[in-house]
Design a protein around this motif. Structure first.
Motif, PDB file in Angstrom:
ATOM      1  N   ILE A 167      -3.853  -5.078  -1.007  1.00  0.00           N
ATOM      2  CA  ILE A 167      -3.663  -4.719   0.402  1.00  0.00           C
ATOM      3  C   ILE A 167      -2.577  -3.653   0.551  1.00  0.00           C
ATOM      4  O   ILE A 167      -2.649  -2.799   1.437  1.00  0.00           O
ATOM      5  N   GLY A 168      -1.577  -3.680  -0.333  1.00  0.00           N
ATOM      6  CA  GLY A 168      -0.553  -2.644  -0.272  1.00  0.00           C
ATOM      7  C   GLY A 168      -1.131  -1.272  -0.532  1.00  0.00           C
ATOM      8  O   GLY A 168      -0.801  -0.291   0.146  1.00  0.00           O
ATOM      9  N   ASP A 169      -2.028  -1.188  -1.509  1.00  0.00           N
ATOM     10  CA  ASP A 169      -2.690   0.070  -1.807  1.00  0.00           C
ATOM     11  C   ASP A 169      -3.582   0.496  -0.650  1.00  0.00           C
ATOM     12  O   ASP A 169      -3.636   1.669  -0.270  1.00  0.00           O
ATOM     13  N   ALA A 170      -4.300  -0.479  -0.071  1.00  0.00           N
ATOM     14  CA  ALA A 170      -5.189  -0.174   1.049  1.00  0.00           C
ATOM     15  C   ALA A 170      -4.399   0.343   2.247  1.00  0.00           C
ATOM     16  O   ALA A 170      -4.785   1.331   2.888  1.00  0.00           O
ATOM     17  N   VAL A 171      -3.287  -0.305   2.554  1.00  0.00           N
ATOM     18  CA  VAL A 171      -2.469   0.117   3.693  1.00  0.00           C
ATOM     19  C   VAL A 171      -1.876   1.500   3.452  1.00  0.00           C
ATOM     20  O   VAL A 171      -1.817   2.334   4.361  1.00  0.00           O
ATOM     21  N   ALA A 172      -1.444   1.758   2.212  1.00  0.00           N
ATOM     22  CA  ALA A 172      -0.878   3.065   1.886  1.00  0.00           C
ATOM     23  C   ALA A 172      -1.868   4.188   2.165  1.00  0.00           C
ATOM     24  O   ALA A 172      -1.490   5.281   2.599  1.00  0.00           O
ATOM     25  N   HIS A 173      -3.131   3.927   1.916  1.00  0.00           N
ATOM     26  CA  HIS A 173      -4.167   4.923   2.217  1.00  0.00           C
ATOM     27  C   HIS A 173      -4.536   4.904   3.696  1.00  0.00           C
ATOM     28  O   HIS A 173      -4.888   5.941   4.271  1.00  0.00           O
ATOM     29  N   VAL A 177       0.631  -6.310   9.448  1.00  0.00           N
ATOM     30  CA  VAL A 177       1.465  -5.367  10.196  1.00  0.00           C
ATOM     31  C   VAL A 177       2.805  -5.167   9.493  1.00  0.00           C
ATOM     32  O   VAL A 177       3.315  -4.039   9.400  1.00  0.00           O
ATOM     33  N   MET A 178       3.382  -6.235   8.976  1.00  0.00           N
ATOM     34  CA  MET A 178       4.644  -6.119   8.245  1.00  0.00           C
ATOM     35  C   MET A 178       4.477  -5.262   7.002  1.00  0.00           C
ATOM     36  O   MET A 178       5.339  -4.430   6.686  1.00  0.00           O
ATOM     37  N   VAL A 179       3.378  -5.470   6.275  1.00  0.00           N
ATOM     38  CA  VAL A 179       3.107  -4.640   5.101  1.00  0.00           C
ATOM     39  C   VAL A 179       2.954  -3.177   5.514  1.00  0.00           C
ATOM     40  O   VAL A 179       3.472  -2.266   4.846  1.00  0.00           O
ATOM     41  N   THR A 180       2.255  -2.955   6.618  1.00  0.00           N
ATOM     42  CA  THR A 180       2.051  -1.594   7.118  1.00  0.00           C
ATOM     43  C   THR A 180       3.377  -0.908   7.417  1.00  0.00           C
ATOM     44  O   THR A 180       3.620   0.231   6.992  1.00  0.00           O
ATOM     45  N   LEU A 181       4.256  -1.596   8.143  1.00  0.00           N
ATOM     46  CA  LEU A 181       5.555  -1.011   8.479  1.00  0.00           C
ATOM     47  C   LEU A 181       6.386  -0.768   7.231  1.00  0.00           C
ATOM     48  O   LEU A 181       7.070   0.267   7.114  1.00  0.00           O
ATOM     49  N   ALA A 182       6.344  -1.698   6.273  1.00  0.00           N
ATOM     50  CA  ALA A 182       7.085  -1.521   5.024  1.00  0.00           C
ATOM     51  C   ALA A 182       6.587  -0.296   4.270  1.00  0.00           C
ATOM     52  O   ALA A 182       7.380   0.470   3.699  1.00  0.00           O
TER      53      ALA A 182
END
Length: 312
Positions: free
Chosen positions: A47-53, A187-192
């Motif tokens: 999910i971190g990779d997905a959010v980064a993109h 959302v927290m992952v997104t903001l991070a």
């Protein structure tokens, strides 16, 4: 360059971008270290990779409109996070499949948008690999506010996140809204991720989210300690990485990631209980128990489940 010379450069008025880069790097690493603990424990590295993109279209739009990259990326990432959470409720599709669809689609949209802006090649490189020289003062404030919001949510919903992390079905039985907790975590992952993009870059930001937390996981079985070690390791990696980058003229994002990776390798080798050396010594001391593995860790004479330790 000595540490004293580095400190002198930090207070040099002609190098105002350097302390801003250090401040954002450390704040980003601390936030990623906290959020990354839940990501690592839940096995959600993808999910971190997905959010980064996913944040890339927002960054591209903000760049074209000359707005705040942090705000643009946050809006795009939050929209995508909510869409992933909603689409994942369809049990015919697994969560990783849904994230894969939005990952590729969002990144492609961002490439198309930014290709319409002047200086396309240079802008794309800045987004992908980060830049410490182009951080406006306004973004420092935005990053600080986002960091406070994320850390506040992590503190306020700590118990709920722990329950969902350990057993989602038990969380539902307790009356917790797993769906909304998932959205808050996304959302927290997104903001991070968004607040880390400018110094680390879109490609390397996943390492800042995962590596310090994974390192902390090797060093302790207790979630509270892990959530202290994660941001500490991340913050120190950012500090040392920026120092080495400035001293030897290395790329900032890559250097920070390499430092955190080196710390991870040290922990993987030398961690007191779960490191390679400790495991080898334990195997030599108890050869008769080598074939026994009931999934229970013995600590101080007590047989204790690793999952239960994670909640402590």
């Amino acid at each position: 360059m000595s540490i004293l010379e580095f400190l002198t450069d930090l207070f040099n008025p002609d190098l105002r971008f350097l302390p801003k880069a250090l401040l954002i790097s450390v704040m980003s690493a601390v936030v990623c270290g906290v959020v990354g603990c839940f990501v690592v424990l839940r096995g959600m590295a993808f999910i971190g990779d997905a959010v980064a993109h996913a944040v890339f279209p927002g960054l591209a739009v903000a760049f074209v409109l000359q707005g705040s990259l942090v705000l643009g990326g946050a809006v795009a990432g939050i929209i995508t996070a909510v869409l992933v959470a909603v689409f994942s409720q369809n049990r015919r599709l697994k969560e990783d499949s849904v994230m894969g669809v939005f990952l590729v689609g969002s990144f492609a949209l961002g490439v198309v948008i930014i290709s319409r802006a002047p200086g396309y090649a240079g802008s794309l490189q800045q987004f992908l690999f980060g830049s410490i020289t182009g951080i406006p003062d306004s973004d420092v404030v935005v990053v600080a506010v986002a960091a406070v919001v994320v850390l506040g949510l992590a503190f306020a919903l700590h118990k709920e996140f722990v329950v969902v992390t350990l057993d989602r079905e038990m969380a539902r039985a307790m009356g917790l809204s797993v769906f909304w907790l998932d959205i808050v975590l996304y959302v927290m992952v997104t903001l991070a991720v968004v607040i880390s993009i400018q110094t680390i870059g879109n490609i390397l930001v996943l390492a800042l989210l995962i590596t310090p937390a994974a390192t902390a996981r090797l060093l302790t079985d207790r979630l509270g300690v892990m959530m202290t070690l994660g941001p500490l390791i991340g913050g120190l990696s950012a500090l040392v990485g920026l120092y080495l980058s400035w001293t030897y003229d290395y790329p900032t994002g890559g250097t920070i990631v390499l430092v955190s990776t080196a710390v991870f390798l040290l922990a993987w080798t030398l961690a007191p209980r779960h490191g390679l050396v400790a495991t080898w010594r334990s195997a030599r001391r108890q050869p008769d128990d080598a074939g026994l593995d009931d999934g229970v860790t013995v600590v101080g004479g007590d047989r204790r489940s690793p999952a239960l330790d994670a909640g402590r």
